[in-house]
Design an enzyme around this catalytic site. Sequence first.
Site, PDB file in Angstrom:
ATOM      1  N   GLU A  40       9.343   1.185  10.976  1.00  0.00           N
ATOM      2  CA  GLU A  40      10.430   2.161  10.760  1.00  0.00           C
ATOM      3  C   GLU A  40       9.818   3.538  10.878  1.00  0.00           C
ATOM      4  O   GLU A  40       9.142   3.992   9.956  1.00  0.00           O
ATOM      5  CB  GLU A  40      10.988   2.016   9.332  1.00  0.00           C
ATOM      6  CG  GLU A  40      11.841   0.806   9.095  1.00  0.00           C
ATOM      7  CD  GLU A  40      13.268   1.023   9.544  1.00  0.00           C
ATOM      8  OE1 GLU A  40      13.559   2.024  10.232  1.00  0.00           O
ATOM      9  OE2 GLU A  40      14.092   0.165   9.209  1.00  0.00           O
TER      10      GLU A  40
ATOM     11  N   GLU B 181       9.921  16.157  15.274  1.00  0.00           N
ATOM     12  CA  GLU B 181      10.318  15.998  13.878  1.00  0.00           C
ATOM     13  C   GLU B 181       9.706  17.145  13.060  1.00  0.00           C
ATOM     14  O   GLU B 181       8.496  17.327  13.039  1.00  0.00           O
ATOM     15  CB  GLU B 181       9.812  14.654  13.352  1.00  0.00           C
ATOM     16  CG  GLU B 181      10.359  14.321  11.989  1.00  0.00           C
ATOM     17  CD  GLU B 181       9.906  12.943  11.514  1.00  0.00           C
ATOM     18  OE1 GLU B 181       8.693  12.669  11.526  1.00  0.00           O
ATOM     19  OE2 GLU B 181      10.773  12.141  11.126  1.00  0.00           O
TER      20      GLU B 181
ATOM     21  N   LYS C 183       0.851  -1.197   0.000  1.00  0.00           N
ATOM     22  CA  LYS C 183       0.000   0.000   0.000  1.00  0.00           C
ATOM     23  C   LYS C 183       0.885   1.245   0.000  1.00  0.00           C
ATOM     24  O   LYS C 183       1.537   1.572   0.986  1.00  0.00           O
ATOM     25  CB  LYS C 183      -0.921   0.056   1.225  1.00  0.00           C
ATOM     26  CG  LYS C 183      -2.019   1.105   1.012  1.00  0.00           C
ATOM     27  CD  LYS C 183      -2.639   1.624   2.258  1.00  0.00           C
ATOM     28  CE  LYS C 183      -1.943   2.791   2.864  1.00  0.00           C
ATOM     29  NZ  LYS C 183      -1.883   4.028   2.051  1.00  0.00           N
TER      30      LYS C 183
ATOM     31  N   CYS D  90      13.823  10.709   6.614  1.00  0.00           N
ATOM     32  CA  CYS D  90      13.667  10.328   8.029  1.00  0.00           C
ATOM     33  C   CYS D  90      14.958  10.579   8.782  1.00  0.00           C
ATOM     34  O   CYS D  90      14.930  10.837   9.983  1.00  0.00           O
ATOM     35  CB  CYS D  90      13.244   8.878   8.143  1.00  0.00           C
ATOM     36  SG  CYS D  90      14.322   7.754   7.265  1.00  0.00           S
TER      37      CYS D  90
END
Length: 468
Positions: free
Chosen positions: A229, A361, A155, A263
């Site tokens: 992750e 983040e 997906k 990331c």
Amino acid sequence: MIEVRDPATLEVVGSVPAQGAAEVDAAVAASRAAFQDWRWVSANERADLLHEAAGRTAAAADDLVGLLGREQGKPRSEQEEEIEWTATPLRYYAELARNGRGRVLPSGEPRSQLNLVLKQPLGVVAAIAPWNYPLLLASWKVAPALAAGNTVILKPSELTPLATIEWVRRCFDHLPEGVLQVVTGYGAQAGDALVRHPGVRMVAMTGSVATGQAIASVAAPMMKRLHLELGGKDAFVVAPDADPAAAVEALAYAGMLNAGQVCTSAERAYVPAALHDEIVDRLAATVGGLRLGHGLAEGTDLGPLINAPGRDKVERHVADAVARGARVVTGGRRPEGLPGWFYEPTVLVGVDHDMAIMTEETFGPTIPVMPYRDIGEAIDWVNASPYGLGATLRSTDPATIKRFYEEVEVGTVWINDPLTDNYAGPFGGTKMTGGARELGEEGLDAFLDTKHVHWDLSDRPKDWWYPY
Ligand code: NAD
């Protein structure tokens, strides 16, 4: 249908179905059926099929770059690298799985017993990908999962499904039907339906911590294998012995690659107090000179952010920092004359750990720089984050380097050369980033189940059986 927009122009560039539980049901049924044969295809034959997929990926590079450029927005050279990094794991895992091994153990009765440790596929794997590296991060899951003998339902992110659909259609149609399928849709519908489906044995997902938590809350009570992750807040530390000019080049790359939407982007920089002003001046000059533009246009260094919420978050973090006393040295605003979700590459000073830009983040083109007194203080700051993905150090002093890589609480450490990947070694994080490792032997093992077989070659009763 879900409309897919070019983040640089805001034009609609395609649309995909918003699938849900019914389509997932059908996909899982097809995947389970395909697994019954695929698991018995020899590792050698699977390896040949994956090499073929890798060759087709490289051959489709131009078309895939065009699609990625329109739906994701990174500059052309970065897109080309992404395609290369998408093909390589297919080759790597083809070979690793071809050379797969179990173990034969010394047994309690060496004359008559065997103890075998088998590595077997799990069955249907759901691979859920984010939008920042749609193909690369799909490949890090699809390649090892298929090489291990699983069937996969992929997906893509609802923001970047187009290149993924084309990749699977063009590069995997030589695989038996049902071995690799794509479902499209929103996370809370198609994604959630995959996670909930009892026929799915494993969920491998790259994305945000919040999504990882939502997935874990559904999958953990079902005892599904989870491979998560998640996000990071990576630090970039310049040691006192480092050359400031080279350190700045590395920092600019680590902070601005893919407009800071990696990331492992350098999201906070710690520099020696004595070098602070020189580093900030050089950094402002370097990132202030980067050219914003459409990813497919000639001469673009930095593309747009992925969407309005992505840019809003960056603006919120910068505004919060400024309100708390930080100073913008360069950037800090939307550029003029560009219609998309652009934000200028930004350097901030006067920051501290009460500011969101130093702790949460940001996922944008911002580099906040903070001076430290000694390297121990910088390491403590690296470790104060709840995230634990990567960290970079610039130094050539062995004692500093060893102390750094021993003490930082992250899964990936770069000394001097940030954001490189090596397919033979594991990539991943710790703490709130989730404990998954992709790439390397660990990245194949994650998609295999371990079975210990105790085999007695005779059928004689044992003297320790009843009656005593
Ligand atoms: P996201 O969490 O919003 O979405 C990731 C994927 O999960 C998408 O396909 C989404 O549709 C799906 N999803 C969302 N909700 C779901 C649910 N309830 N159930 C099942 N699936 C669901 O992440 P994103 O915005 O696409 O990607 C950016 C994030 O990914 C950042 O936090 C970044 O740090 C992280 N990331 C991590 C790594 C790594 O290797 N650690 C690599 C790249 C990106």
